[in-house]
Design a protein around this motif. Structure first.
Motif, PDB file in Angstrom:
ATOM      1  N   UNK A  16       6.311  -5.192  22.561  1.00 22.56           N
ATOM      2  CA  UNK A  16       6.956  -6.471  22.810  1.00 22.56           C
ATOM      3  C   UNK A  16       6.368  -7.135  24.042  1.00 22.56           C
ATOM      4  N   UNK A  17       6.639  -8.425  24.204  1.00 26.52           N
ATOM      5  CA  UNK A  17       6.129  -9.108  25.395  1.00 26.52           C
ATOM      6  C   UNK A  17       6.735  -8.490  26.656  1.00 26.52           C
ATOM      7  N   UNK A  18       5.887  -8.269  27.623  1.00 27.91           N
ATOM      8  CA  UNK A  18       6.278  -7.778  28.943  1.00 27.91           C
ATOM      9  C   UNK A  18       6.822  -6.346  28.935  1.00 27.91           C
ATOM     10  N   UNK A  19       6.615  -5.627  27.841  1.00 27.97           N
ATOM     11  CA  UNK A  19       6.993  -4.217  27.831  1.00 27.97           C
ATOM     12  C   UNK A  19       5.858  -3.396  28.428  1.00 27.97           C
ATOM     13  N   UNK A  20       6.222  -2.351  29.112  1.00 26.39           N
ATOM     14  CA  UNK A  20       5.254  -1.525  29.822  1.00 26.39           C
ATOM     15  C   UNK A  20       4.943  -0.246  29.053  1.00 26.39           C
ATOM     16  N   UNK A  21       3.958   0.465  29.567  1.00 26.65           N
ATOM     17  CA  UNK A  21       3.612   1.794  29.074  1.00 26.65           C
ATOM     18  C   UNK A  21       3.733   2.777  30.234  1.00 26.65           C
ATOM     19  N   UNK A  69      11.723  -0.684  31.092  1.00 29.15           N
ATOM     20  CA  UNK A  69      11.524  -1.279  29.770  1.00 29.15           C
ATOM     21  C   UNK A  69      10.185  -0.846  29.169  1.00 29.15           C
ATOM     22  N   UNK A  70      10.028   0.450  29.040  1.00 30.91           N
ATOM     23  CA  UNK A  70       8.798   1.038  28.526  1.00 30.91           C
ATOM     24  C   UNK A  70       8.835   1.063  26.999  1.00 30.91           C
TER      25      UNK A  70
END
Length: 165
Positions: A16-21, A69-70
């Motif tokens: 998703x937009x702006x989701x991190x890893x 929000x990974x």
């Protein structure tokens, strides 16, 4: 929950937009963690978890994933230098199987050969003491692993619209 391990290129459409890893360097005594920025361009060392029991380690890892929000985990796969899988690969795969039962987030493996050696070499070049190196090497190795995956994701994105031979 079934283990959801994807090739890195198949991860892109699920983000998703702006989701991190989160990048993971799994060791026998510690778990090094790193975090991408929201644009998934830069990996930053996050923390090192001193391994105790799987449940406690998993709780901390998943709490960080929720906090930031990974969308997915990139875990270093410790292949042998000849590319074969040894006991450390089996331990990593077992960790992923166990953790995947606690989350719906997908996992991607990333070849971590020489990541710790590269980070250690850089720390020595910076004249970091042995104690300082020991304190940061795992989370820096996780950042090294994650940065490689982020660079690959960016390359896949850049070349997706081009006609390649």
């Amino acid at each position: 929950m079934a283990t959801k391990v994807l090739p890195l290129v198949e991860l892109k459409p699920l983000l998703g937009p702006r989701q991190r890893l989160i990048g993971i360097d799994l060791g026998t005594k510690t778990i090094g963690l790193s975090l991408s920025d929201v644009e998934r361009r830069i990996a930053t060392p996050l923390e090192t978890i001193r391994r105790t029991k799987f449940t406690k380690d998993a709780e901390r890892l998943l709490a960080l994933a929720d906090q930031f929000d990974v969308a997915a985990f990139v875990i270093g796969l410790p292949l042998n230098m000849d590319g074969s899988a040894g006991p450390r690969v089996q331990a990593t795969e077992a960790f992923v199987r166990s953790l995947s039962g606690l989350t719906s987030r997908p996992f991607c493996y990333w070849d971590e050969r020489l990541s710790t050696a590269a980070v250690t070499r850089d720390l020595i070049a910076q004249d970091a003491s042995r104690a300082k190196r020991a304190a940061v090497v795992d989370k820096l190795a996780a950042a090294f692993i994650l940065q490689g995956a982020l660079d690959r994701l960016a390359w896949v994105h850049e070349t997706a619209d081009k006609d390649l031979p």
